[in-house]
Design an enzyme around this catalytic site. Sequence first.
Site, short mmCIF file in Angstrom:
data_model
loop_
_atom_site.label_atom_id
_atom_site.label_comp_id
_atom_site.label_asym_id
_atom_site.label_seq_id
_atom_site.Cartn_x
_atom_site.Cartn_y
_atom_site.Cartn_z
CB SER A 7 -0.81 -0.16 1.06
OG SER A 7 0.11 -0.30 2.29
CD GLU A 9 0.82 7.74 5.51
OE1 GLU A 9 0.87 6.25 6.00
OE2 GLU A 9 1.10 8.31 5.86
CB ALA A 43 -3.78 16.05 15.11
CG PHE A 207 10.27 13.60 8.40
CD1 PHE A 207 9.03 14.94 8.30
CD2 PHE A 207 10.00 13.07 7.12
CE1 PHE A 207 8.59 15.69 7.38
CE2 PHE A 207 8.78 14.09 5.76
CZ PHE A 207 8.21 15.13 6.47
C1 LIG Z 1 1.14 4.29 9.99
C2 LIG Z 1 0.98 5.53 10.70
C3 LIG Z 1 -0.10 6.73 10.14
C4 LIG Z 1 0.07 7.39 10.53
N1 LIG Z 1 -0.90 8.48 10.22
C5 LIG Z 1 -1.12 10.05 10.46
C6 LIG Z 1 -2.39 10.85 10.57
O1 LIG Z 1 -2.58 10.63 9.27
N2 LIG Z 1 -2.43 11.80 11.19
C7 LIG Z 1 -1.46 12.03 12.65
O2 LIG Z 1 -2.11 13.38 13.34
N3 LIG Z 1 -0.84 10.87 12.61
C8 LIG Z 1 -0.47 9.94 12.20
N4 LIG Z 1 0.17 9.39 12.60
C9 LIG Z 1 1.28 9.35 13.88
C10 LIG Z 1 0.73 9.62 14.71
O3 LIG Z 1 -0.27 10.02 15.74
C11 LIG Z 1 1.67 9.26 16.22
O4 LIG Z 1 2.64 8.42 16.06
C12 LIG Z 1 0.92 9.59 17.46
O5 LIG Z 1 1.92 9.96 18.21
C13 LIG Z 1 0.64 7.83 18.28
O6 LIG Z 1 -1.03 7.68 17.92
P1 LIG Z 1 -1.40 5.76 18.18
O7 LIG Z 1 -2.29 6.02 17.11
O8 LIG Z 1 -0.27 5.02 17.92
O9 LIG Z 1 -1.86 6.43 19.42
P2 LIG Z 1 -1.49 5.06 20.32
O10 LIG Z 1 -1.24 4.03 20.08
O11 LIG Z 1 -3.37 6.51 21.63
O12 LIG Z 1 -0.11 5.49 21.63
C14 LIG Z 1 -0.04 6.75 21.44
C15 LIG Z 1 1.22 6.76 22.42
O13 LIG Z 1 0.47 6.63 24.10
C16 LIG Z 1 1.18 5.08 24.54
N5 LIG Z 1 -0.25 4.96 25.35
C17 LIG Z 1 -1.20 4.42 24.59
N6 LIG Z 1 -2.17 3.73 25.51
C18 LIG Z 1 -1.80 4.46 26.65
C19 LIG Z 1 -2.87 3.91 28.02
N7 LIG Z 1 -3.92 3.60 27.93
N8 LIG Z 1 -1.91 4.70 28.69
C20 LIG Z 1 -0.54 5.30 29.23
N9 LIG Z 1 -0.62 5.50 27.74
C21 LIG Z 1 -0.66 5.24 26.43
C22 LIG Z 1 1.98 4.70 23.97
O14 LIG Z 1 2.68 3.71 24.28
C23 LIG Z 1 1.96 5.10 22.77
O15 LIG Z 1 3.13 5.70 23.84
C24 LIG Z 1 1.23 8.30 12.25
C25 LIG Z 1 1.57 7.18 12.76
C26 LIG Z 1 1.92 5.68 11.65
C27 LIG Z 1 2.73 4.76 12.31
#
Ligand SMILES: Cc1cc2nc3c(=O)[nH]c(=O)nc-3n(C[C@H](O)[C@H](O)[C@H](O)COP(=O)(O)OP(=O)(O)OC[C@H]3O[C@@H](n4cnc5c(N)ncnc54)[C@H](O)[C@@H]3O)c2cc1C
Length: 276
Positions: A7, A9, A43, A207
């Site tokens: 895929s 992006e 975001a 980045f």
């Molecule tokens: C494939 C991919 C695509 C992306 N696309 C975008 C995008 O389109 N837009 C954008 O803004 N960003 C994007 N990002 C970046 C992403 O939003 C950031 O990395 C963000 O900081 C974390 O998102 P996550 O969904 O992994 O968060 P989460 O899975 O919620 O994790 C975030 C952090 O919180 C911690 N955590 C999770 N749950 C808990 C809990 N219950 N208690 C305490 N700590 C916890 C995790 O260990 C981690 O350190 C992308 C990243 C990837 C890998």
Amino acid sequence: MAAKSFSMEFFPPQTPEGVEKLRIARRQLAQLKPQFFSVTFGAGGSTRERTFGTVLEIQQEGYEAAPHISCVASTRDSIRGMLQRYREAGIKRVVALRGDMPSGMVEAGEFRYANELVAFLRAEFGNAFHVEVAAYPEYHPQAKSSQDDLASFKRKVEAGADSAITQYFYNVDAYFAFIEECQAAGIGVPIVPGIMPIGRFSQLARFSDACGAEIPRWIREKLHGFGDDTASVRSFGLDVVTALCDRLLRGGAPGLHFYTLNQAGLTTTIWQRLGL
Ligand SMILES: Cc1cc2nc3c(=O)[nH]c(=O)nc-3n(C[C@H](O)[C@H](O)[C@H](O)COP(=O)(O)OP(=O)(O)OC[C@H]3O[C@@H](n4cnc5c(N)ncnc54)[C@H](O)[C@@H]3O)c2cc1C
């Protein structure tokens, strides 16, 4: 064994020129027949309409499009509304994320972490979408520990994620160690490596510092040494990233997801060199 998933992006362009450039890049990349194109989301909803527009355009061209959705600084109502629009438009796959707020902005919203978004998606939309989540072979920079990060990833999968795409990395061992760790923790979903082609060193360094993806010293030093010699950066980068992809696929990775940065050239060359 399941077919591998390839895929690509994009980010939603900000200007009419950017929109046109992406159309041209997409036309070229579509010839490689990736399984889907995903489109990032700012975001807090900053790119909401642009992401939606780009996703719809891709879909209308006859390709599978997957919007990213980030939940930070969002309400349940706004996320529900967006997902309804996507479902009505026939979208079948989303990438569910927490997202990052630009520095200085306060993270007020109804979701704290991506697992809450995944749970919400499943509760409200059942199996209408294939749900992808993010994974971090070198661990998320805000995680308290690698163990905590793995537990967070597991929570997202248990909340209903179907598969994951990783942050990019250049340490192949980090990916395979992470996969082993996931297997030991009972996480069974496919974890597709995210691949960042190397085009410009300064941009990549920026980045990488922000997202915690390590550029190994030998790669960093080489790229740094090329200075403004873009041709050498690209040529070396192509060799490094093609070798990385090759090792990943030979080692059993379930596919590749290319961070194209809306450019067709590097991804196309890597794809062709791999004989995909
Ligand atoms: C494939 C991919 C695509 C992306 N696309 C975008 C995008 O389109 N837009 C954008 O803004 N960003 C994007 N990002 C970046 C992403 O939003 C950031 O990395 C963000 O900081 C974390 O998102 P996550 O969904 O992994 O968060 P989460 O899975 O919620 O994790 C975030 C952090 O919180 C911690 N955590 C999770 N749950 C808990 C809990 N219950 N208690 C305490 N700590 C916890 C995790 O260990 C981690 O350190 C992308 C990243 C990837 C890998």
